[in-house]
Design a protein around this motif. Sequence first.
Motif, PDB file in Angstrom:
ATOM      1  N   HIS A 190      76.489  35.903  65.166  1.00 22.68           N
ATOM      2  CA  HIS A 190      76.840  34.485  65.323  1.00 22.68           C
ATOM      3  C   HIS A 190      75.852  33.621  64.547  1.00 22.68           C
ATOM      4  O   HIS A 190      76.255  32.685  63.839  1.00 22.68           O
ATOM      5  N   ILE A 191      74.573  33.943  64.654  1.00 24.16           N
ATOM      6  CA  ILE A 191      73.556  33.173  63.939  1.00 24.16           C
ATOM      7  C   ILE A 191      73.712  33.354  62.430  1.00 24.16           C
ATOM      8  O   ILE A 191      73.562  32.404  61.652  1.00 24.16           O
ATOM      9  N   CYS A 192      74.050  34.568  62.000  1.00 17.06           N
ATOM     10  CA  CYS A 192      74.301  34.798  60.567  1.00 17.06           C
ATOM     11  C   CYS A 192      75.422  33.893  60.056  1.00 17.06           C
ATOM     12  O   CYS A 192      75.315  33.291  58.970  1.00 17.06           O
ATOM     13  N   ALA A 193      76.509  33.815  60.825  1.00 15.79           N
ATOM     14  CA  ALA A 193      77.630  32.958  60.423  1.00 15.79           C
ATOM     15  C   ALA A 193      77.206  31.498  60.360  1.00 15.79           C
ATOM     16  O   ALA A 193      77.636  30.747  59.479  1.00 15.79           O
ATOM     17  N   GLN A 194      76.334  31.090  61.279  1.00 18.19           N
ATOM     18  CA  GLN A 194      75.872  29.700  61.294  1.00 18.19           C
ATOM     19  C   GLN A 194      74.922  29.424  60.128  1.00 18.19           C
ATOM     20  O   GLN A 194      74.910  28.320  59.585  1.00 18.19           O
ATOM     21  N   ILE A 195      74.124  30.412  59.739  1.00 22.17           N
ATOM     22  CA  ILE A 195      73.258  30.240  58.560  1.00 22.17           C
ATOM     23  C   ILE A 195      74.115  30.030  57.320  1.00 22.17           C
ATOM     24  O   ILE A 195      73.844  29.151  56.498  1.00 22.17           O
ATOM     25  N   ALA A 196      75.174  30.839  57.191  1.00 24.33           N
ATOM     26  CA  ALA A 196      76.077  30.670  56.044  1.00 24.33           C
ATOM     27  C   ALA A 196      76.729  29.290  56.073  1.00 24.33           C
ATOM     28  O   ALA A 196      76.805  28.608  55.044  1.00 24.33           O
ATOM     29  N   ALA A 197      77.192  28.866  57.243  1.00 20.78           N
ATOM     30  CA  ALA A 197      77.839  27.552  57.372  1.00 20.78           C
ATOM     31  C   ALA A 197      76.863  26.424  57.055  1.00 20.78           C
ATOM     32  O   ALA A 197      77.236  25.425  56.434  1.00 20.78           O
ATOM     33  N   ALA A 198      75.600  26.571  57.478  1.00 22.09           N
ATOM     34  CA  ALA A 198      74.593  25.536  57.215  1.00 22.09           C
ATOM     35  C   ALA A 198      74.318  25.395  55.725  1.00 22.09           C
ATOM     36  O   ALA A 198      73.873  24.335  55.272  1.00 22.09           O
ATOM     37  N   HIS A 199      74.594  26.443  54.955  1.00 22.83           N
ATOM     38  CA  HIS A 199      74.462  26.381  53.497  1.00 22.83           C
ATOM     39  C   HIS A 199      75.761  25.951  52.824  1.00 22.83           C
ATOM     40  O   HIS A 199      75.873  26.007  51.589  1.00 22.83           O
ATOM     41  N   GLY A 200      76.755  25.552  53.623  1.00 24.69           N
ATOM     42  CA  GLY A 200      78.040  25.155  53.058  1.00 24.69           C
ATOM     43  C   GLY A 200      78.918  26.328  52.691  1.00 24.69           C
ATOM     44  O   GLY A 200      79.886  26.170  51.939  1.00 24.69           O
ATOM     45  N   GLY A 201      78.599  27.514  53.195  1.00 22.92           N
ATOM     46  CA  GLY A 201      79.353  28.715  52.854  1.00 22.92           C
ATOM     47  C   GLY A 201      80.022  29.338  54.056  1.00 22.92           C
ATOM     48  O   GLY A 201      80.251  28.684  55.073  1.00 22.92           O
ATOM     49  N   ARG A 202      80.282  30.628  53.964  1.00 25.75           N
ATOM     50  CA  ARG A 202      80.979  31.335  55.041  1.00 25.75           C
ATOM     51  C   ARG A 202      80.554  32.799  55.045  1.00 25.75           C
ATOM     52  O   ARG A 202      80.076  33.325  54.033  1.00 25.75           O
ATOM     53  N   LEU A 203      80.725  33.424  56.199  1.00 23.49           N
ATOM     54  CA  LEU A 203      80.443  34.844  56.356  1.00 23.49           C
ATOM     55  C   LEU A 203      81.731  35.546  56.759  1.00 23.49           C
ATOM     56  O   LEU A 203      82.422  35.097  57.684  1.00 23.49           O
TER      57      LEU A 203
END
Length: 408
Positions: free
Chosen positions: A367-380
């Motif tokens: 979940h945190i990995c997905a949020q890190i990607a989202a915080a960079h404007g990306g996706r996991l």
Amino acid sequence: MTGLPDSESVAIARDLEAVRRVSAVPTILRILCDTTGMGFAAVARVSDQTWTACAVEDHIGFGLQAGAQLELATTLCVESRAARAPIVIENVAESDLYRDHHTPRIYGLQSYVSVPIVLGNGDYFGNLCCIDPRPAQLDRPGLLATFTAYADLIGRQLDLEGERLRADQALVHERSQSALLEQYVAVLGHDLRNPLGAIMACAELLARRKPGIDPSDLVRRILASGERMSKLIGDVLDFTRIRFGGGLPVQPRFEHDLAAALHNVIAEMAVQHPERTVDEALQIRGIVWCDTARLQQLLSNLLGNALVHGAADQPVRVEARLTGGELVLRVANGGDPIPPDQLVQIFEPYYRPPSSRQGGGLGLGLHICAQIAAAHGGRLEAASDALQGTVFTARLPVTQPLVPPAVG
């Protein structure tokens, strides 16, 4: 509803469901058709972008069903909305105002009624409409007042539905907060207690200095337990920031050697798992605008997950490259595929598959990995099958600088 902004599509779906829940609407539409002799009646949601049928009574084969849309500019409702006033046409052919209007010509109408539906807060919801290809006698006393009364009734019922929805959402939020508190208690009462107990037991053995006990082995156990506690606490703190801060904060900067930073993570994980093979292909030639520490955290979580759950006799592969304005970071492992019903839940907080071992973590890492990607404007993304194994792919845009979200 293709091509619409996400916010408009969500609003349409919400309002369709709200009208569906007003049980009086089908009866109202049937009464209006019977009273006027017109063959089609509808409740239409009318915004500044769309015209959507929410409920329909159709005796003339007009062809619209609930959820169907008309091009907004082709309707008379757009004019009713602009004026916030009813439109009544008994006979288009005899109307100086509407005989040459495009709407009757497009839809083959001769009689038409459209009355605004306005919510209690003054927001314009849409229109209560009747149409027919034949003229209709609509100048009867009280007819327009009947339409207006029914439109007001629908508006009040939609207000009640809105209040009910807000109450339901508040209840869901309250239950969510309660569940979050229970999860925190579980972390403190169980997940942290285990490594803390190991530290205390090792410390006690060191204090007694019994013969035959290797102090260096006990120290290693203390350090491992301390690292586990630190990760648990870090995951909980990150999740708290996500939950209450609206997202995970990042502090991007220009990174000149992201490949080296990611290689360091792989090297550290390899030391912890000397029995495993990790193949790496890091092709990042250029400057990347990112939060390096967060990307290291993302890779560490994904790689750790692959080493724990992947097939022990197959290597884990880590790839990273810049392509098409994106940083693509991929971690793949062999082994049994993740079942589809579990794959759709894998990024949910506190989700752990039934096969998870005791003490294997809180279920927050992905979940945190997905949020890190989202915080960079990306996706996991995650994919898993028997042929390719399990592959996690992070796609992060790197062509535009990020604006770090406010913290606190």
